[in-house]
Enzyme design. Structure first.
Site, PDB file in Angstrom:
ATOM      1  N   GLU A   1      -1.410  -9.558  -5.005  1.00  0.00           N
ATOM      2  CA  GLU A   1      -2.818 -10.670  -5.182  1.00  0.00           C
ATOM      3  C   GLU A   1      -2.379 -11.348  -5.438  1.00  0.00           C
ATOM      4  OE1 GLU A   1      -5.789  -9.772  -3.838  1.00  0.00           O
ATOM      5  OE2 GLU A   1      -5.174  -7.942  -3.790  1.00  0.00           O
TER       6      GLU A   1
ATOM      7  N   CYS B   1     -13.888  -8.150  11.223  1.00  0.00           N
ATOM      8  CA  CYS B   1     -15.576  -9.751  11.272  1.00  0.00           C
ATOM      9  C   CYS B   1     -14.705 -10.892  10.888  1.00  0.00           C
ATOM     10  CB  CYS B   1     -16.139  -9.029   9.943  1.00  0.00           C
ATOM     11  SG  CYS B   1     -17.517 -10.282   9.988  1.00  0.00           S
TER      12      CYS B   1
ATOM     13  N   ARG C   1       0.914  -0.962  -0.329  1.00  0.00           N
ATOM     14  CA  ARG C   1      -0.574  -0.105   0.693  1.00  0.00           C
ATOM     15  C   ARG C   1       0.618   0.678  -0.215  1.00  0.00           C
ATOM     16  NH1 ARG C   1      -4.799  -1.871   4.184  1.00  0.00           N
ATOM     17  NH2 ARG C   1      -5.340  -3.549   3.169  1.00  0.00           N
TER      18      ARG C   1
ATOM     19  N   TYR D   1     -10.726 -13.393  -9.551  1.00  0.00           N
ATOM     20  CA  TYR D   1     -11.580 -12.654  -8.179  1.00  0.00           C
ATOM     21  C   TYR D   1      -9.919 -12.069  -8.075  1.00  0.00           C
ATOM     22  CZ  TYR D   1      -8.823 -11.918  -3.531  1.00  0.00           C
ATOM     23  OH  TYR D   1      -8.354 -10.960  -2.795  1.00  0.00           O
TER      24      TYR D   1
ATOM     25  N   GLY E   1       4.334 -21.872  -0.292  1.00  0.00           N
ATOM     26  CA  GLY E   1       3.670 -22.615  -0.344  1.00  0.00           C
ATOM     27  C   GLY E   1       2.292 -21.695  -1.961  1.00  0.00           C
ATOM     28  N   TYR E   2       1.582 -22.799  -2.448  1.00  0.00           N
ATOM     29  CA  TYR E   2       1.179 -22.718  -4.051  1.00  0.00           C
ATOM     30  C   TYR E   2       2.235 -22.627  -4.478  1.00  0.00           C
ATOM     31  CZ  TYR E   2      -2.739 -23.544  -1.442  1.00  0.00           C
ATOM     32  OH  TYR E   2      -3.938 -23.860  -1.079  1.00  0.00           O
TER      33      TYR E   2
ATOM     34  N   CYS F   1     -26.673  -5.105   9.352  1.00  0.00           N
ATOM     35  CA  CYS F   1     -26.027  -6.900   9.643  1.00  0.00           C
ATOM     36  C   CYS F   1     -26.925  -7.515  10.506  1.00  0.00           C
ATOM     37  CB  CYS F   1     -24.681  -6.746  10.423  1.00  0.00           C
ATOM     38  SG  CYS F   1     -23.789  -8.180  10.082  1.00  0.00           S
TER      39      CYS F   1
ATOM     40  N   ASP G   1     -12.975 -12.428  -1.670  1.00  0.00           N
ATOM     41  CA  ASP G   1     -11.310 -13.774  -1.436  1.00  0.00           C
ATOM     42  C   ASP G   1     -12.702 -14.065  -0.011  1.00  0.00           C
ATOM     43  OD1 ASP G   1     -12.181 -11.570   0.594  1.00  0.00           O
ATOM     44  OD2 ASP G   1      -9.985 -11.370   0.730  1.00  0.00           O
TER      45      ASP G   1
HETATM   46 FE1  SF4 Z   1     -19.539  -8.626  10.279  1.00  0.00          FE
HETATM   47 FE2  SF4 Z   1     -21.615  -8.259  11.142  1.00  0.00          FE
HETATM   48 FE3  SF4 Z   1     -20.186  -8.052  13.147  1.00  0.00          FE
HETATM   49 FE4  SF4 Z   1     -19.790  -5.883  11.584  1.00  0.00          FE
HETATM   50  S1  SF4 Z   1     -21.592  -6.311  12.734  1.00  0.00           S
HETATM   51  S2  SF4 Z   1     -18.463  -7.414  12.596  1.00  0.00           S
HETATM   52  S3  SF4 Z   1     -20.730  -7.181   9.011  1.00  0.00           S
HETATM   53  S4  SF4 Z   1     -21.030  -9.891  11.939  1.00  0.00           S
END
Ligand code: SF4
Length: 382
Positions: free
Chosen positions: A32, A187, A20, A115, A76-77, A202, A133
C-alpha cells in the site's frame, strides 16, 4: 447493492499479484505504501526486491534510510521510503512488531493517511473500511453519475460515504480490492462497460456519460524551474550530494542550484563548495523532467576537477557503487547527459565495446513522469 456481483467477478478475474500470494499484514503495508500514486505494473518488481531484502517488519526497522531509498530508486515519491521505514520502527517499538489492525492506530504511523489506513485495515484485517483511491473514485463517480469535480474535497467525501455504504460485512478487504481492480482493468479512462459486472447499477452508463465522467477541476500549470546540475568528476569518480528536505529528499544527486544567469559560474561554484580545484567546465546539454508539481529543465555541466576532500552530505563514488545508492529518475537523466559524450566516442571495435558498461535501470511511470532510458559510462572513469 453491488457487492455480490462485484465479488463474484473478482473471484473469477482478479490478477495474480505478488502481495496477494500468501498475504500478510506486512505485505499489505509495503504494497500500500508503494501503490500510493503508482501503478501496479511499476510496483510489482520493486515489491518483490523489497520483500527479498526486508522480509519482515523487524528487518525493515533495522535498516538505514539509505538502504531503503536505494531499493526505492526510480519508484518516485521518496518520502514514502523513509516513512515506511519509520512506520516499521514504530510498529516494532509501540506494537511489539505486529502491524496494528485499527484504522486509528494505523493513522498514527508515519506516512499513513486515511486512504492507506482504510486499505490496510480492510485488506489485512477485514475491517469494514473503504479506501477511495483514484480508481475507486472513478468507479463510484460513474456508478452514481456524479457530475461535480471528483478532486473536490466535498465530492471525495460523498464518494467515500457511498463506497463505505456498499462494503459488505464479510469480505470487506476483497470488496475494497475488487473496486480498485474494476477501476484498473474495466472501468478505466475508456470504460469497457460491456464487460462490467455492475453495469446494471451504473447511472453513468444508463445516461451515456461513462466516457465523460469523472469530471476534474482545471489543473494549474506546473511552474517552470531552471537548474544547473554539476557533473563533477576527477576522471575516476563522481561527486554526489544527498538531497535535503524538499524535492527528492534523501536521494543522491548531482550538486545543483536554481539559476537564471551564468550557468558555467554556478557549476564551478557547486564544485568549489566541495573543496576541489576546478580544471575545466563544459556545458553538456539540457535535461527536461516533469515532476507532479514542477516542470524542471536542468543545464548539465561537466566539471573536471582535481583534489577530492570529503564533506558531510557529499560522497565520491565510482561507477560500480552507483547501483547501491538511491537515485531518482531525474538524476539518472543528468548522469546520462554527463557521460554521454564519453560513450559516443567509445571505439566501435569489439574490444572497445566490451570496455563499456551499459546500465539499464528499471524506471516507473509516476511522480517523476519517468521514461526508461539506457545510458552508459566508461568502465575506467566518468
Ligand atoms: Fe464503469 Fe459503469 Fe461502465 Fe461499469 S458500467 S465500466 S462502472 S462506467
Amino acid at each position: 447493492m453491488i457487492a455480490r456481483a462485484l465479488l463474484r467477478w473478482y473471484d473469477r478475474s482478479k490478477r495474480d499479484l505478488a502481495w496477494r500470494r500468501d498475504p500478510s499484514p506486512y505485505k499489505t503495508l509495503v504494497s500500500e505504501f508503494m501503490l500510493q500514486q503508482t501503478v501496479v505494473a511499476t510496483v510489482e518488481p520493486y515489491f518483490t526486491r523489497f520483500l527479498a531484502r526486508f522480509p519482515d517488519v523487524g528487518a525493515l526497522a533495522a535498516a538505514s534510510d539509505d538502504d531503503v531509498t536505494a531499493l526505492w530508486s526510480g519508484l518516485g515519491y521518496y518520502a514514502r521510503a523513509r516513512n515506511l521505514r519509520r512506520a516499521a520502527v514504530a510498529i516494532v517499538t509501540d506494537h511489539g512488531g505486529a502491524v496494528p489492525a485499527s484504522e486509528e492506530a494505523l493513522r498514527a504511523l508515519p506516512g499513513i493517511g486515511p486512504y492507506t489506513a482504510a486499505a490496510i485495515a480492510a485488506i489485512a484485517f477485514g475491517a469494514r473500511a473503504f479506501a477511495l483511491d483514484g480508481n475507486a473514485a472513478r468507479v463510484f463517480a460513474r456508478l452514481s453519475g456524479e457530475q461535480r469535480p471528483v478532486d473536490a474535497p466535498a465530492t471525495r467525501a460523498a464518494l467515500h460515504a457511498r463506497g463505505l455504504a456498499e462494503v459488505p460485512r464479510r469480505r470487506a478487504g476483497d470488496f475494497v480490492q475488487a473496486v480498485m481492480e474494476l477501476g484498473a482493468t474495466v472501468c478505466t479512462r475508456a470504460p469497457r462497460c460491456e464487460q462490467c459486472p455492475v453495469a446494471a447499477d451504473c447511472v453513468a452508463r444508463a445516461a451515456g456519460d461513462a466516457a465523460t465522467l469523472p469530471r476534474k477541476r482545471a489543473r494549474a500549470a506546473r511552474p517552470a524551474v531552471r537548474l544547473v546540475s554539476a557533473f563533477v568528476t576527477d576522471g575516476a569518480r563522481l561527486l554526489l550530494v544527498k538531497r535535503p528536505a524538499g524535492l527528492l529528499a534523501g536521494t543522491w544527486a548531482l550538486p545543483d542550484a536554481e539559476c537564471g544567469g551564468d550557468g558555467k559560474a554556478v557549476a564551478r561554484r557547486l564544485a568549489e563548495e566541495a573543496g576541489v580545484r576546478v580544471a575545466r567546465v563544459e556545458h553538456r546539454g539540457e535535461v527536461r523532467h516533469l515532476f507532479t508539481h514542477r516542470d524542471v529543465t536542468a543545464d548539465v555541466y561537466r566539471v573536471e576537477v582535481s583534489g577530492s576532500p570529503a564533506a558531510a552530505g557529499r560522497r565520491w563514488i565510482t561507477p560500480g557503487a552507483l547501483d547501491g545508492l538511491g537515485v531518482s529518475s531525474f538524476t539518472k537523466k543528468t548522469l546520462k547527459m554527463g557521460t554521454l559524450d564519453r560513450v559516443e566516442r567509445r571505439p566501435a571495435s569489439p574490444a572497445g565495446a566490451h570496455r563499456g558498461m551499459v546500465w539499464e535501470p528499471s524506471e516507473g511511470a509516476h511522480q517523476e513522469n519517468a521514461t526508461t532510458t539506457r545510458f552508459g559510462r566508461s568502465k575506467e572513469g566518468w
